[in-house]
Enzyme design. Sequence first.
Site: not given
Length: 459
Positions: A164, A376
């Site tokens: 992170h 996608d």
Amino acid sequence: MASSTLTFTVRRREAVLVTPAKATPREFKRLSDVDDQDGLRFHAPVIQFYRDHPAMAGKDPCKVIREALARALVFYYPFAGRLRETEGRKLVVECTGEGVLFIEAEADVRLDQFGDALQPPFPGLEELLWNVPGSDGILHCPLLLIQVTRLLCGGFVFALRFNHTMCDALGFVQFMNAMAELARGAAAPSLAPVWSREVLEARHPPQVTCVHREFEHVPGTIIPFDNMLHRSFFFGKAEVAALRRRVPAHLRNSSTFEILTAFLWKCRTVAIGANADEEVRIICVVNARGISGLGLPAGYYGNALAFPVAVSTAGKLSSNPIGYALDLVKKAKSSVSDEYMRSLADLMALRRRPHFTVVRSYLVADVTRLGLGNVDFGWGKAAYGGPAKGGAGTIPGLGSFYIPSRNSKGEEGIVVPVCLMAPAMDKFTQEMHNLMEEEDDDDGAKKQQPQGATIVSAL
């Protein structure tokens, strides 16, 4: 309801390091002074479930994604490096080109066996996102780990974790979309990555000009997180509307995030049983992109986060109507400005990058508009895309995500994973029902409301 008793076997190939598809610069790049604070020094897990797609017949998702990853690392080459710590606990990336961990796997389970509504906590998560021994340190370790698991139905699971300190969730979605575009045949990402971490570096000399109660030293003990119960709660349109009706008229234009946060903070405070005179805190994760005057460029993928906090005694929070908590949440959120972010960077440099206060704190982060589910790779949008579990961070169980979701009836809403000890979880659930099931109408009579947020899964 998701099945918490589902068991399956995952067969994994040995983890390999995927390196950039072309030679990349060998250099050191400094993280910003917002990036390397203690509260971001952890690996964040994300999971995506994809259905089979006729247009991708004969295509192996492991091969497609691995090749896209290698190409994406050419543009995002710092991810292929390793973190080093310098004087003052400052983090820098050594861009070594060593690569990121990739695991190819298959599981003897179908996507539909995970249940009608895909929401955390997910059964078998540790198998779908294998923690390669020795790989989860902050320094000198791979900055990404990706596992692609083929399912019996032709679908697959794309699970990963990222360090992170390198990026926030929006930055990482930017990287994932770059991978997805390349997987679908693009020559380069449509949005070029920008490092520019100096924008959030401390000033010279550093000067803390704002109040940052999120970094106050608070004596006390942290709730133990052993033997915790994990539940996810679904808030659809009816539940959110019921909460909004309970808000004072002058606050009814508040965002869904603000109203839900006030509600959960109040319920959780009652559940943990804090003494009436003890201070409790709600930390709102705020995205600073777009703040005028800050100057973060398009394509910036570093941490542009603030952790403003609202503080109240437990007694006042528990006894007052929901409008009291809501007013505090709104004021905390509105405190974040360009000066606030510069002051935050200065505080980190002056105080050796402290962790935000965790004693009697609850952290919430809205990921409903991140677009994780829209990534996608060629198989269409994800059936679920979002955090792999609630409470990820340096203090597991401390926080909750607000995740876009659809329940088993097909209703759109927000699912909130919560992690508490079992007795507190029961009190939390009961308090939610108490606050939602009744409200006064205009004549002062009682009328029935939706029976609280639906528990959609539990472990």
